[in-house]
Write a protein that holds these residues in place. Sequence first.
Motif, PDB file in Angstrom:
ATOM      1  N   UNK A 297       0.827  -1.207   0.000  1.00 32.33           N
ATOM      2  CA  UNK A 297       0.000   0.000   0.000  1.00 32.33           C
ATOM      3  C   UNK A 297       0.864   1.260   0.000  1.00 32.33           C
ATOM      4  N   UNK A 298       1.976   1.218   0.732  1.00 30.29           N
ATOM      5  CA  UNK A 298       2.910   2.354   0.707  1.00 30.29           C
ATOM      6  C   UNK A 298       3.451   2.570  -0.695  1.00 30.29           C
ATOM      7  N   UNK A 299       3.799   1.482  -1.365  1.00 29.88           N
ATOM      8  CA  UNK A 299       4.294   1.556  -2.734  1.00 29.88           C
ATOM      9  C   UNK A 299       3.227   2.169  -3.642  1.00 29.88           C
ATOM     10  N   UNK A 300       1.982   1.748  -3.428  1.00 25.02           N
ATOM     11  CA  UNK A 300       0.872   2.304  -4.198  1.00 25.02           C
ATOM     12  C   UNK A 300       0.711   3.786  -3.913  1.00 25.02           C
ATOM     13  N   UNK A 301       0.851   4.173  -2.648  1.00 24.46           N
ATOM     14  CA  UNK A 301       0.720   5.579  -2.282  1.00 24.46           C
ATOM     15  C   UNK A 301       1.753   6.461  -2.955  1.00 24.46           C
ATOM     16  N   UNK A 302       2.994   5.989  -3.012  1.00 19.51           N
ATOM     17  CA  UNK A 302       4.029   6.785  -3.685  1.00 19.51           C
ATOM     18  C   UNK A 302       3.734   6.917  -5.173  1.00 19.51           C
ATOM     19  N   UNK A 303       3.180   5.863  -5.779  1.00 22.70           N
ATOM     20  CA  UNK A 303       2.826   5.937  -7.200  1.00 22.70           C
ATOM     21  C   UNK A 303       1.708   6.947  -7.436  1.00 22.70           C
ATOM     22  N   UNK A 304       0.746   6.988  -6.507  1.00 26.23           N
ATOM     23  CA  UNK A 304      -0.357   7.938  -6.635  1.00 26.23           C
ATOM     24  C   UNK A 304       0.155   9.373  -6.558  1.00 26.23           C
ATOM     25  N   UNK A 305       1.019   9.659  -5.587  1.00 30.43           N
ATOM     26  CA  UNK A 305       1.548  11.007  -5.467  1.00 30.43           C
ATOM     27  C   UNK A 305       2.438  11.362  -6.667  1.00 30.43           C
ATOM     28  N   UNK A 306       3.153  10.380  -7.200  1.00 35.15           N
ATOM     29  CA  UNK A 306       3.957  10.635  -8.398  1.00 35.15           C
ATOM     30  C   UNK A 306       3.061  10.978  -9.581  1.00 35.15           C
ATOM     31  N   UNK A 307       1.905  10.308  -9.668  1.00 34.37           N
ATOM     32  CA  UNK A 307       0.965  10.595 -10.752  1.00 34.37           C
ATOM     33  C   UNK A 307       0.369  11.990 -10.592  1.00 34.37           C
TER      34      UNK A 307
ATOM     35  N   UNK B 262       7.656 -10.762  -3.476  1.00 31.39           N
ATOM     36  CA  UNK B 262       6.379 -11.320  -3.924  1.00 31.39           C
ATOM     37  C   UNK B 262       5.208 -10.681  -3.171  1.00 31.39           C
ATOM     38  N   UNK B 263       5.453 -10.165  -1.970  1.00 24.98           N
ATOM     39  CA  UNK B 263       4.392  -9.463  -1.242  1.00 24.98           C
ATOM     40  C   UNK B 263       3.974  -8.191  -1.962  1.00 24.98           C
ATOM     41  N   UNK B 264       4.932  -7.538  -2.632  1.00 24.52           N
ATOM     42  CA  UNK B 264       4.644  -6.280  -3.321  1.00 24.52           C
ATOM     43  C   UNK B 264       3.879  -6.480  -4.623  1.00 24.52           C
ATOM     44  N   UNK B 265       3.690  -7.726  -5.052  1.00 28.32           N
ATOM     45  CA  UNK B 265       3.004  -7.980  -6.320  1.00 28.32           C
ATOM     46  C   UNK B 265       1.525  -7.596  -6.270  1.00 28.32           C
ATOM     47  N   UNK B 266       0.968  -7.410  -5.079  1.00 28.33           N
ATOM     48  CA  UNK B 266      -0.428  -6.991  -4.964  1.00 28.33           C
ATOM     49  C   UNK B 266      -0.596  -5.490  -5.206  1.00 28.33           C
ATOM     50  N   UNK B 267       0.500  -4.803  -5.475  1.00 28.34           N
ATOM     51  CA  UNK B 267       0.442  -3.351  -5.648  1.00 28.34           C
ATOM     52  C   UNK B 267      -0.540  -2.902  -6.714  1.00 28.34           C
ATOM     53  N   UNK B 268      -0.604  -3.626  -7.837  1.00 22.15           N
ATOM     54  CA  UNK B 268      -1.545  -3.260  -8.896  1.00 22.15           C
ATOM     55  C   UNK B 268      -2.990  -3.318  -8.407  1.00 22.15           C
ATOM     56  N   UNK B 269      -3.304  -4.343  -7.603  1.00 26.71           N
ATOM     57  CA  UNK B 269      -4.656  -4.477  -7.071  1.00 26.71           C
ATOM     58  C   UNK B 269      -5.001  -3.292  -6.176  1.00 26.71           C
ATOM     59  N   UNK B 270      -4.092  -2.967  -5.228  1.00 32.47           N
ATOM     60  CA  UNK B 270      -4.348  -1.842  -4.337  1.00 32.47           C
ATOM     61  C   UNK B 270      -4.403  -0.535  -5.112  1.00 32.47           C
ATOM     62  N   UNK B 271      -3.634  -0.443  -6.189  1.00 37.35           N
ATOM     63  CA  UNK B 271      -3.668   0.765  -7.015  1.00 37.35           C
ATOM     64  C   UNK B 271      -5.039   0.993  -7.630  1.00 37.35           C
ATOM     65  N   UNK B 272      -5.671  -0.087  -8.103  1.00 36.78           N
ATOM     66  CA  UNK B 272      -7.003   0.036  -8.698  1.00 36.78           C
ATOM     67  C   UNK B 272      -8.048   0.311  -7.625  1.00 36.78           C
ATOM     68  N   UNK B 273      -7.902  -0.356  -6.452  1.00 42.41           N
ATOM     69  CA  UNK B 273      -8.864  -0.147  -5.367  1.00 42.41           C
ATOM     70  C   UNK B 273      -8.875   1.321  -4.935  1.00 42.41           C
ATOM     71  N   UNK B 274      -7.685   1.900  -4.727  1.00 42.71           N
ATOM     72  CA  UNK B 274      -7.618   3.311  -4.346  1.00 42.71           C
ATOM     73  C   UNK B 274      -8.000   4.220  -5.506  1.00 42.71           C
ATOM     74  N   UNK B 275      -7.740   3.752  -6.733  1.00 46.07           N
ATOM     75  CA  UNK B 275      -8.049   4.558  -7.915  1.00 46.07           C
ATOM     76  C   UNK B 275      -9.526   4.650  -8.227  1.00 46.07           C
ATOM     77  N   UNK B 276     -10.357   3.803  -7.600  1.00 48.97           N
ATOM     78  CA  UNK B 276     -11.806   3.866  -7.811  1.00 48.97           C
ATOM     79  C   UNK B 276     -12.329   5.247  -7.416  1.00 48.97           C
ATOM     80  N   UNK B 277     -11.850   5.744  -6.268  1.00 51.94           N
ATOM     81  CA  UNK B 277     -12.281   7.057  -5.798  1.00 51.94           C
ATOM     82  C   UNK B 277     -11.422   8.180  -6.372  1.00 51.94           C
ATOM     83  N   UNK B 278     -10.117   7.924  -6.480  1.00 52.61           N
ATOM     84  CA  UNK B 278      -9.206   8.999  -6.869  1.00 52.61           C
ATOM     85  C   UNK B 278      -9.200   9.259  -8.368  1.00 52.61           C
ATOM     86  N   UNK B 279      -9.238   8.186  -9.170  1.00 54.69           N
ATOM     87  CA  UNK B 279      -9.111   8.343 -10.619  1.00 54.69           C
ATOM     88  C   UNK B 279     -10.292   7.743 -11.385  1.00 54.69           C
ATOM     89  N   UNK B 280     -11.352   7.354 -10.648  1.00 56.29           N
ATOM     90  CA  UNK B 280     -12.571   6.804 -11.257  1.00 56.29           C
ATOM     91  C   UNK B 280     -12.291   5.548 -12.086  1.00 56.29           C
TER      92      UNK B 280
END
Length: 421
Positions: free
Chosen positions: A97-107, A340-358
């Motif tokens: 989720x932290x990895x996803x958060x940094x990607x969101x702020x980078x975007x 391998x734990x970080x491989x779920x990053x794409x999933x969390x990215x889409x979950x958070x992106x539902x509200x943030x990026x529709x």
Amino acid sequence: MSSPYPRPSYDRTDTMTHIEDPDKNAVHATSNQADNFEDPSTSSSPKHAPPEVIGDNDNSIRQDAVDHVDNSTKGWFAYFKTRNFWIILCLGQMLSLCDTGTNIFSEYLADEGTSIPAFQNMLNYILLMFVYGTWTLYKYGIKGWAQMVYKDGWRYLIYAFMDVQGNYFTVLAYRYTTILSAQLINFWAIVLVVTISFIFLKVRYRPTQVAGILICVGGMGILLASDHITGSNGGDISRGDQLKGDLFALAGATFYGLTNIAEEYLVSKRPLYEVVGQIGFWGTIISGAQTGIFDRPAWRSATWNGPVAGYFVGYTLILSLFYSTAPIMFRMASAAFFNISLLTGNFWGVVTGIQLFHLHIHWMYPIAFVCIIGGLVVYFVGRKALGDARKPWLGKNQEEGVSGVGTARRKAERGDVNALV
């Protein structure tokens, strides 16, 4: 091997008293127990920490202590009976989720027209240096810190260089190649970690661990296939020079893999605050130089306003949290499980992106997520109570490792497989 560092000021007494520290490499005892201590001049412990303790007092490791703790639970599912498994499973998803958060702020920063990758990461290194570097100075004193840097600084310099370049080349790759291509190349980091750990660190993977890794990779493949079908990963549209981008992605994945292995090795032998403080120190210097050399055009064209400042702050805080908690994962688990734990990053990215990026969740996403989590579970089937916390390069009784938060040695000293501090 004699100690090149002076003893920390809190240990400069004629009669040593017992002082516990969650990340200290030893414990003290009264002077009449001196015979129970290993001679500091011949200790294999970090020379800038108090000497290792080997003896029969309550806080030292007995020769069978690690085996005793490792065999405290039995069966194919022994590791699942401990709190450690659930801690690292949740910790891995927090890091994802932290990895996803940094990607969101980078975007967000890219949307504002601000893309300064070296400077963006330099802020994180400065914060790490301020927090952990200051604590290291307090522990060792200025002279002890300087001698530690003189003796071991080159190791941390190489480690920080690989970390900075891993971040830099990965960001650079997305400027040229397709997202799908870059994500596929990132699998190379997993292959590299497993291979180098096997050859140089003498890690031996059980069939269930290999199966768990392959299942996780298969789950990630489902995620990528879903992204490709929906076009959410850019499809086959290259942003520029495809070959150049793929080479940058390969370089980034290589540096990431090497960094993970180096960090697992270092935090198993050194106090956590020293390792993180040193990556902050050297990372600040290296990323600062790269900012001055490569990011000057980006500085001139960047947008500077209130939201951009907020995005930088959010990115830095989340990335610093990532760097602060990752060492605990490396101690309690391994670089392979971390990746391998970080491989779920794409999933969390889409979950958070539902509200943030529709964004919308494709029906394959939940299947992929369950597949990856299932692989993380399979990875530890048949493992003993300590799991990957018992490092083969630290000796049978972990006598060459640090006694710190999450280490097998700390658990053996406490006589409790679930002990963390």
